[in-house]
Design a protein around this motif. Structure first.
Motif, PDB file in Angstrom:
ATOM      1  N   ASN A 110       1.937  50.549  30.875  1.00 30.96           N
ATOM      2  CA  ASN A 110       1.647  49.270  31.558  1.00 30.96           C
ATOM      3  C   ASN A 110       2.052  48.089  30.669  1.00 30.96           C
ATOM      4  OD1 ASN A 110       0.653  50.772  33.649  1.00 30.96           O
ATOM      5  ND2 ASN A 110      -1.481  50.212  33.373  1.00 30.96           N
ATOM      6  N   THR A 111       3.317  48.083  30.298  1.00 31.73           N
ATOM      7  CA  THR A 111       3.817  47.178  29.255  1.00 31.73           C
ATOM      8  C   THR A 111       3.535  45.712  29.536  1.00 31.73           C
ATOM      9  OG1 THR A 111       5.592  48.805  29.036  1.00 31.73           O
ATOM     10  CG2 THR A 111       5.853  46.754  27.817  1.00 31.73           C
ATOM     11  N   TYR A 112       3.394  45.347  30.810  1.00 34.38           N
ATOM     12  CA  TYR A 112       3.218  43.940  31.202  1.00 34.38           C
ATOM     13  C   TYR A 112       1.846  43.384  30.842  1.00 34.38           C
ATOM     14  CZ  TYR A 112       1.359  46.863  34.881  1.00 34.38           C
ATOM     15  OH  TYR A 112       0.679  47.854  35.541  1.00 34.38           O
ATOM     16  N   LEU A 113       0.876  44.245  30.480  1.00 37.31           N
ATOM     17  CA  LEU A 113      -0.496  43.771  30.247  1.00 37.31           C
ATOM     18  C   LEU A 113      -0.694  43.282  28.812  1.00 37.31           C
ATOM     19  CD1 LEU A 113      -2.624  46.434  32.169  1.00 37.31           C
ATOM     20  CD2 LEU A 113      -2.036  44.115  32.889  1.00 37.31           C
ATOM     21  N   MET A 114      -1.379  42.144  28.693  1.00 41.25           N
ATOM     22  CA  MET A 114      -1.690  41.578  27.371  1.00 41.25           C
ATOM     23  C   MET A 114      -3.060  42.025  26.876  1.00 41.25           C
ATOM     24  SD  MET A 114       0.858  39.524  26.502  1.00 41.25           S
ATOM     25  CE  MET A 114       0.284  38.233  25.397  1.00 41.25           C
ATOM     26  N   GLU A 115      -3.951  42.399  27.837  1.00 42.24           N
ATOM     27  CA  GLU A 115      -5.327  42.739  27.447  1.00 42.24           C
ATOM     28  C   GLU A 115      -5.770  44.008  28.172  1.00 42.24           C
ATOM     29  OE1 GLU A 115      -7.677  39.204  28.103  1.00 42.24           O
ATOM     30  OE2 GLU A 115      -6.344  37.973  26.875  1.00 42.24           O
ATOM     31  N   ASP A 116      -6.852  43.892  28.994  1.00 43.01           N
ATOM     32  CA  ASP A 116      -7.403  45.094  29.637  1.00 43.01           C
ATOM     33  C   ASP A 116      -6.638  45.430  30.921  1.00 43.01           C
ATOM     34  OD1 ASP A 116      -8.756  43.945  32.093  1.00 43.01           O
ATOM     35  OD2 ASP A 116      -9.662  42.709  30.524  1.00 43.01           O
ATOM     36  N   GLN A 117      -7.072  46.503  31.588  1.00 42.61           N
ATOM     37  CA  GLN A 117      -6.378  47.027  32.764  1.00 42.61           C
ATOM     38  C   GLN A 117      -6.928  46.486  34.090  1.00 42.61           C
ATOM     39  OE1 GLN A 117      -3.927  49.778  32.237  1.00 42.61           O
ATOM     40  NE2 GLN A 117      -4.143  49.069  30.131  1.00 42.61           N
ATOM     41  N   LEU A 118      -7.953  45.635  34.027  1.00 40.61           N
ATOM     42  CA  LEU A 118      -8.630  45.204  35.256  1.00 40.61           C
ATOM     43  C   LEU A 118      -8.449  43.741  35.605  1.00 40.61           C
ATOM     44  CD1 LEU A 118     -12.023  47.140  35.028  1.00 40.61           C
ATOM     45  CD2 LEU A 118     -10.017  47.695  36.406  1.00 40.61           C
ATOM     46  N   LYS A 119      -8.559  42.857  34.605  1.00 42.82           N
ATOM     47  CA  LYS A 119      -8.542  41.429  34.953  1.00 42.82           C
ATOM     48  C   LYS A 119      -7.757  40.571  33.965  1.00 42.82           C
ATOM     49  CE  LYS A 119     -13.197  40.768  32.918  1.00 42.82           C
ATOM     50  NZ  LYS A 119     -12.916  41.759  31.887  1.00 42.82           N
ATOM     51  N   GLY A 120      -7.118  41.199  32.994  1.00 47.00           N
ATOM     52  CA  GLY A 120      -6.386  40.430  31.983  1.00 47.00           C
ATOM     53  C   GLY A 120      -5.054  39.908  32.498  1.00 47.00           C
ATOM     54  N   PRO A 121      -4.393  39.089  31.684  1.00 47.55           N
ATOM     55  CA  PRO A 121      -3.114  38.519  32.109  1.00 47.55           C
ATOM     56  C   PRO A 121      -1.958  39.512  31.995  1.00 47.55           C
ATOM     57  CG  PRO A 121      -3.707  37.727  29.913  1.00 47.55           C
ATOM     58  CD  PRO A 121      -4.862  38.560  30.393  1.00 47.55           C
ATOM     59  N   SER A 122      -1.017  39.413  32.947  1.00 43.00           N
ATOM     60  CA  SER A 122       0.285  40.075  32.827  1.00 43.00           C
ATOM     61  C   SER A 122       1.249  39.022  32.295  1.00 43.00           C
ATOM     62  CB  SER A 122       0.770  40.563  34.188  1.00 43.00           C
ATOM     63  OG  SER A 122      -0.187  41.406  34.794  1.00 43.00           O
ATOM     64  N   SER A 123       2.195  39.424  31.448  1.00 45.05           N
ATOM     65  CA  SER A 123       3.090  38.427  30.861  1.00 45.05           C
ATOM     66  C   SER A 123       4.382  39.080  30.379  1.00 45.05           C
ATOM     67  CB  SER A 123       2.401  37.738  29.676  1.00 45.05           C
ATOM     68  OG  SER A 123       3.304  36.914  28.977  1.00 45.05           O
ATOM     69  N   VAL A 124       5.494  38.334  30.488  1.00 43.77           N
ATOM     70  CA  VAL A 124       6.753  38.843  29.933  1.00 43.77           C
ATOM     71  C   VAL A 124       6.644  38.916  28.402  1.00 43.77           C
ATOM     72  CG1 VAL A 124       8.201  38.059  31.839  1.00 43.77           C
ATOM     73  CG2 VAL A 124       7.828  36.546  29.871  1.00 43.77           C
ATOM     74  N   GLU A 125       5.730  38.121  27.831  1.00 43.46           N
ATOM     75  CA  GLU A 125       5.525  38.136  26.373  1.00 43.46           C
ATOM     76  C   GLU A 125       5.158  39.541  25.888  1.00 43.46           C
ATOM     77  OE1 GLU A 125       5.562  36.899  22.577  1.00 43.46           O
ATOM     78  OE2 GLU A 125       6.212  35.708  24.297  1.00 43.46           O
ATOM     79  N   ALA A 126       4.415  40.296  26.724  1.00 45.99           N
ATOM     80  CA  ALA A 126       4.023  41.655  26.340  1.00 45.99           C
ATOM     81  C   ALA A 126       5.260  42.547  26.196  1.00 45.99           C
ATOM     82  CB  ALA A 126       3.062  42.234  27.377  1.00 45.99           C
ATOM     83  N   TYR A 127       6.264  42.347  27.064  1.00 45.89           N
ATOM     84  CA  TYR A 127       7.521  43.102  26.941  1.00 45.89           C
ATOM     85  C   TYR A 127       8.256  42.713  25.658  1.00 45.89           C
ATOM     86  CZ  TYR A 127       7.096  44.869  31.710  1.00 45.89           C
ATOM     87  OH  TYR A 127       6.656  45.531  32.839  1.00 45.89           O
ATOM     88  N   ILE A 128       8.279  41.412  25.371  1.00 50.19           N
ATOM     89  CA  ILE A 128       8.973  40.937  24.166  1.00 50.19           C
ATOM     90  C   ILE A 128       8.359  41.573  22.927  1.00 50.19           C
ATOM     91  CG2 ILE A 128       9.457  38.900  22.745  1.00 50.19           C
ATOM     92  CD1 ILE A 128       9.543  37.266  25.397  1.00 50.19           C
ATOM     93  N   GLN A 129       7.009  41.553  22.856  1.00 47.85           N
ATOM     94  CA  GLN A 129       6.325  42.106  21.682  1.00 47.85           C
ATOM     95  C   GLN A 129       6.600  43.603  21.533  1.00 47.85           C
ATOM     96  OE1 GLN A 129       5.085  40.252  19.445  1.00 47.85           O
ATOM     97  NE2 GLN A 129       5.193  38.382  20.661  1.00 47.85           N
ATOM     98  N   ALA A 130       6.524  44.342  22.646  1.00 51.60           N
ATOM     99  CA  ALA A 130       6.749  45.792  22.582  1.00 51.60           C
ATOM    100  C   ALA A 130       8.183  46.104  22.155  1.00 51.60           C
ATOM    101  CB  ALA A 130       6.438  46.433  23.932  1.00 51.60           C
TER     102      ALA A 130
END
Length: 486
Positions: free
Chosen positions: A47-67
């Motif tokens: 679930n690369t798009y997630l910055m935090e938890d699986q229920l209510k956290g933000p999705s972000s392209v930043e998470a892809y960049i970091q990974a």
């Protein structure tokens, strides 16, 4: 000129790359990269798009960049119908925020090969209508362009997947694919995705089984044709042995993978010499916690997907394994997990033909400039060092030194710790420094994890990393390493 080394010069030598515990020979790209894809461990995100938890956290392209910057070579994209005909990416049926698929693909195109030139696998969970699947197909084609590879290089039916070397700078899509059905435009496929698996995970054991009825989804041919790897339902090891094609990949939840490893150890190992296997965290891990990847790597599973946003031992192990081989995100599996003639059983390492256990001795000598963990000016750490071994079950072990009172600048332990390593090729060693606390849990100071095979014996510095895997130079510990045959 006396050719003598000053104290400062000696200290500079000790803390230089030559004095590192990590053998510099294994830091660059040193492995054979021309073997089939199934012969490699592949750094993989869930679930690369997630910055935090699986229920209510933000999705972000930043998470892809970091990974991707961290060397990840398999990212996940969950696609759902969005407003105005624009597919979106988010964790379906939850309150996580939504981002445009177009932005995700653009980010992947921009960062795919910044950290590694070896192929990037994009694992697609497709929940879109035919109309939005057509939009998906157009974006993948237009934005990824020549980077997108949709079939094996020779065009024929190969008995193995191509190698990382042959697939350099290529992006491979993995997802549902229409079989050989006669449909001209769309095909029906079974919905074998994580969402269904997660529902099973979270059902109470006394509930009636729900997997008898597979939901059907129409699949658009334009999107199906772009898939390099086909997601397939896993039937049995016998079935995969006789019928599976090299480009077919099954995904297992961690509990399913663990079950197979216990019930069919060597069959699972054999399966993974031919097929790519993807493992992902249980649907119960709503906090984005991780499972220990070692259990899956021991079976030869290649795509062991972790929540990259969650720091901890599990991500330390992932970073540690992939520190070698030029941080390319690909590590050639040990020969014992590639050999189809002599099958290896991680539960019985002593049964292998070339069984040579090793004695691993670590003398923890001293520490240098350990950081404070509490912000109060007067606080001084009481450090201890723990050495942890991860590998086959027989090798799992932990030992620690006593703590030193009130000295984070130059604590001295001079304590020896000893371990027996039965399967060196699968062992990872993690050095952890903690601030001892009598009343509560010890506070984390720093850690460093590396493959046992990459350790350089002798007097060595271990440069510590933060919880997030970043350098906290000049903090380090000084050790003496001896490795001898038993």
């Amino acid at each position: 000129m006396n050719h003598l080394m000053t104290i400062d010069g000696f200290l500079m030598y000790l803390t230089s790359p030559e004095g590192s515990i990590f053998n510099p020979e294994w830091q660059g790209l040193f492995q054979d990269m021309s073997q089939p894809l199934a012969h490699y461990y592949i750094s993989s995100s869930h679930n690369t798009y997630l910055m935090e938890d699986q229920l209510k956290g933000p999705s972000s392209v930043e998470a892809y960049i970091q990974a991707l910057k961290r060397g990840c070579r398999c990212v996940e994209v969950d696609c759902w119908n969005g407003a105005n005909g624009e597919p979106v990416v988010y964790h379906g049926h939850t309150f996580t925020s939504k981002i445009l698929l177009k932005d995700v693909i653009t980010t992947i195109a921009n960062y795919a090969f910044k950290a590694s030139e070896y192929p990037l696998i994009v694992s697609i969970e497709n929940h879109c209508s035919i109309e939005q699947q057509e939009v998906m197909a157009r974006y993948f084609r237009d934005i990824l362009g020549d980077m997108l590879l949709t079939s094996t290089l020779d065009g024929g039916v190969a008995s193995e997947l191509p190698s990382p070397e042959a697939l350099k700078r290529k992006i491979l899509l993995k997802g549902k694919k229409i079989g050989n059905e006669p449909e001209s435009f769309t095909g029906e496929v079974s919905d074998e995705d994580e969402a269904a698996e997660m529902n099973k995970d979270s059902l109470a054991s006394e509930s009636p089984p729900t997997d008898a009825k597979k939901s059907k989804q129409n699949l658009c041919k334009e999107l199906s044709d772009l898939m390099f790897c086909k997601s397939v339902h896993f039937h049995s090891f016998e079935h995969s042995c006789t019928s599976a094609k090299p480009d077919e990949m099954s995904s297992f939840s961690e509990s399913k993978a663990r079950k197979y490893s216990k019930e069919a150890g060597s069959d699972f190992v054999l399966h993974n010499t031919r097929q790519l296997t993807r493992v992902y965290p249980s649907g119960m891990r709503t906090d984005s916690s991780n499972y220990c990847p070692l259990d899956m790597w021991n079976m030869g599973c290649q795509i062991v997907a972790l929540n990259f946003q969650t720091a901890g031992m599990e991500m330390d192990l992932n970073d540690g394994l992939f520190t070698q081989n030029g941080r390319s995100g690909y590590v050639l599996k040990p020969e014992i997990l590639r050999n189809r003639e002599r099958l290896f059983d991680p539960e019985k390492p002593e049964e292998r033909e070339d069984y040579h256990p090793l004695l691993f001795s670590v003398k923890v000598i001293s520490g240098q400039q350990l950081p404070k963990v509490k912000q109060k000016e007067w606080s001084i750490v009481d450090p201890l060092v723990r050495v942890e071994i991860y590998g086959v079950p027989l090798d799992q072990a932990k030992q620690e030194t006593k703590h030193i009172d009130n000295n984070g600048f130059n604590p001295c332990w001079n304590e020896s710790l000893r371990f027996t390593i039965h399967t060196p090729e699968l062992a990872l060693v993690r050095f952890v420094v903690e601030d001892y606390d009598t009343a509560s849990r010890n506070d984390f100071i720093g850690q460093y994890t590396l493959p046992f095979t990459c350790i350089q014996p002798g007097y060595r510095h271990v440069h510590l990393l933060s919880k997030d895997g970043m350098s906290i130079h000049p903090s380090s510990i000084y050790v003496q390493i001896k490795i001898t045959e038993l």
